[in-house]
Design an enzyme around this catalytic site. Structure first.
Site, PDB file in Angstrom:
ATOM      1  N   ASN A   1      37.947  36.831  33.543  1.00 25.20           N
ATOM      2  CA  ASN A   1      38.411  38.222  33.482  1.00 25.20           C
ATOM      3  C   ASN A   1      37.383  39.187  34.000  1.00 25.20           C
ATOM      4  O   ASN A   1      36.240  39.092  33.613  1.00 25.20           O
ATOM      5  CB  ASN A   1      38.566  38.619  32.017  1.00 25.20           C
ATOM      6  CG  ASN A   1      39.884  38.181  31.471  1.00 25.20           C
ATOM      7  OD1 ASN A   1      40.889  38.388  32.115  1.00 25.20           O
ATOM      8  ND2 ASN A   1      39.873  37.575  30.326  1.00 25.20           N
ATOM      9  N   CYS A   2      37.776  40.147  34.805  1.00 22.01           N
ATOM     10  CA  CYS A   2      36.835  41.229  35.074  1.00 22.01           C
ATOM     11  C   CYS A   2      37.539  42.504  35.464  1.00 22.01           C
ATOM     12  O   CYS A   2      37.037  43.270  36.254  1.00 22.01           O
ATOM     13  CB  CYS A   2      35.790  40.813  36.104  1.00 22.01           C
ATOM     14  SG  CYS A   2      36.471  40.272  37.647  1.00 22.01           S
ATOM     15  N   VAL A   3      38.710  42.754  34.904  1.00 24.16           N
ATOM     16  CA  VAL A   3      39.349  44.048  35.105  1.00 24.16           C
ATOM     17  C   VAL A   3      39.444  44.712  33.741  1.00 24.16           C
ATOM     18  O   VAL A   3      39.655  44.033  32.752  1.00 24.16           O
ATOM     19  CB  VAL A   3      40.766  43.883  35.676  1.00 24.16           C
ATOM     20  CG1 VAL A   3      41.310  45.219  36.141  1.00 24.16           C
ATOM     21  CG2 VAL A   3      40.773  42.904  36.822  1.00 24.16           C
TER      22      VAL A   3
END
Lengths: 429, 117
Positions: free
Chosen positions: A242-244
């Site tokens: 995840n990186c939003v």
């Protein structure tokens, strides 16, 4: 299943000619680390190794993942099974932890990307990772790679780096050792006949590119809700893709140090019987939401629970999964406590969640992600500060003339974390 | 079954055969979908897909199925999505350069592809 966690306290990180730990200092052989990562990942063109310590005038952005260096001491199974280690069952034996150190990965995957970690100033108060001695990896990837490939290369390289840095800890004597044990169902009933049976339902982000979580290497959107030992999670069975919306996405570090797991263990055998963990997903397809929430409720009933804690990851459509899980489990007569965060507008006055139900009557919040914060200019940027124009929580006016940033808390890694791994909350008066 | 979308990449890649493409804002698309729900269409994917907020990405794709009667769950979801879109659009404004626009299209495509898979 029983795991001993041997903690080695790290109070500083330095470059060194070999990677080692001495007197609480982690020495990093940057060349060897970079070579190791490139050897295992041909999509990497360059790896820059930076160090960022608490209190330094450093801003890291866009942060992809944060990972705690850990090593398995006495089992064939190794940390992060199914991703960068053989897919063997973890969660038992002894694991050594470099507590106080972390790997932070940064590198461009798509045009908008997020995650700010400030090591000092007001921004540092909002992210737990400002308190760590960080080995920051700035990756350059081959030209022409698809976004999915870039994400995967960064994800695996971060995990490999954490494994690499923890290797010297294998032979060390830890500063402290804590044991965590989950008994079988029958043994648990016999051992704690009078204590309430409590489990933890952990919802995993699983919507697609930059919104994914992996369980023993399996994409969580493809799982049905299932049981997992809490100690398996400590050993890296769940990792982050995840990186939003950085404020409320679980990094791998969050999974390794899940505070819900730790707090339930702390009360285990005293106030309650911590029965175990159910993991479920947060898919976009509405039939998946219905199927998974039905399944989680069936498992909760099967475990004869007296109560369950449910943590969400992300916001928006996962609010629907959260409320489905809550009301279906409550309907079975099992009380729930949900942990979420809020998107209540910059003034905090709007409705916080995209879904709601009267059954959700016990709620813990990680804070309002829309709250505005000004982050003064810092001396050094690792990564690329221009991304702040387009990241979640940033805007076209986010970078001021004096170099300071005005962003929503959403932009700061871990600011409103829905496992409770943060300092923010909200109170009703 | 049809994907209602304003994302040109979805029209191009065709995750399923039936694509209803509308060259319009997300707000207009959501209103169009709400009207379709009143005509009996059922939402099969959540309109607030992804953690990229409506104010950050102009692109959205929603899988819909034609039914006979008004599905109140679908109506509640799309009304809530309309409210969320309006709230975030009014508070923040983003500049997407050409690369970021391409990536926003790609993320939306990935979300709908994964939902269908």
């Amino acid at each position: 299943m029983r795991l001993e966690l041997g903690v080695i306290h790290i109070c500083d990180v330095q470059f060194g000619s070999t990677t080692s730990v001495k007197d609480g200092v982690l020495y990093v052989d940057a060349d060897a680390l970079a070579a190791h990562l490139k050897e295992h990942e041909e999509r990497l063109v360059d790896v820059k190794v930076h160090l960022a310590r608490p209190g330094e005038s450093v801003r890291i952005t866009p942060v992809k993942d944060v990972i705690e260096p850990r090593v398995k001491v006495d089992t064939e199974a190794q940390i992060f099974p199914g991703t960068v280690s053989k897919v063997l069952p973890v969660g038992s034996g002894r694991t050594h932890v470099l507590r106080g150190a972390a790997v932070v990965t940064t590198g461009k995957i798509v045009g908008f990307q997020e995650g700010i970690v400030d090591m000092c100033g007001p921004g540092a108060d909002y992210t737990p990772f400002s308190q760590l001695n960080n080995v920051v990896l700035e990756f350059t990837l081959q030209d022409g790679l698809a976004a999915h490939d870039k994400e995967e290369a960064l994800r695996f390289s971060g995990l490999r780096a954490a494994k690499f840095l923890a290797e010297p800890a294998k032979e060390m004597e830890p500063d402290e050792i804590t044991a965590f044990e989950t008994l079988s169902l029958i043994e648990g009933v016999k051992a704690y006949p009078d204590l309430p049976r409590v489990a933890y339902l952990q919802m995993l982000q699983s919507q697609g590119l930059l919104h994914d979580t992996y369980v023993y290497g399996v994409d969580a959107k493809q799982i049905l809700p299932t049981l997992i030992h809490p100690t398996e999670i400590m050993d890296g069975a769940i990792i982050s893709g995840n990186c939003v919306s950085a404020c409320d996405k679980n990094t791998t570090y969050h999974h390794q140090n899940n505070p819900v797991v730790e707090d339930l263990f702390a009360k285990h055998g005293k106030e309650l019987n911590f029965v175990g963990v159910i993991i479920t997903n947060e898919n976009v397809f509405l039939d998946d939401k219905i199927r998974s929430s039905d399944w989680s409720a069936k498992l909760a009933q099967y475990l004869s629970l007296d109560g369950i804690i449910i943590s969400q990851e992300g916001f928006g459509n996962p609010d629907t999964d959260l409320i489905l899980n809550c009301k279906k489990i409550e309907a079975l007569g099992i009380p729930t406590v949900i942990i979420t965060d809020e998107y209540a507008g910059t003034d905090g006055a709007s409705q916080s969640l995209a879904d709601a139900d009267p059954a959700a009557n016990a709620v813990v919040t990680g804070g309002n992600a829309n709250e505005m914060v000004v982050l003064p200019k810092l001396d050094r940027v690792i990564g690329d500060v221009d991304v702040v124009h387009v990241i979640a929580g940033g805007s076209d006016k986010a970078i001021k003339e004096d170099g300071s940033l005005e962003v929503e808390l959403q932009a700061i890694t871990g600011a409103t974390n829905e496992l409770g791994f943060n300092k923010l909350s909200a109170k009703g008066y | 079954m049809a994907i209602w979308t304003n994302n040109p990449r979805v029209l191009q890649e065709k995750p399923i055969e039936n694509i209803l493409f509308f060259d319009e804002s997300m707000a207009s698309l959501f209103v169009r979908i709400r009207d379709a729900v009143h005509m009996g269409w059922i939402l099969r994917t959540h309109p607030l897909s992804g953690s990229v907020r409506p104010s950050e990405t102009p692109f959205k794709s929603v899988l819909m199925e034609k039914g006979d009667t008004l599905d109140f769950d679908s109506l509640a979801l799309i009304e809530s999505a309309i409210a969320t879109e309006k709230k975030t659009r009014e508070t923040r404004h983003y500049l997407l350069d050409e690369i970021a626009r391409e990536d926003a299209m790609l993320i939306d495509l990935s979300l709908i592809q994964n939902a269908i898979r």
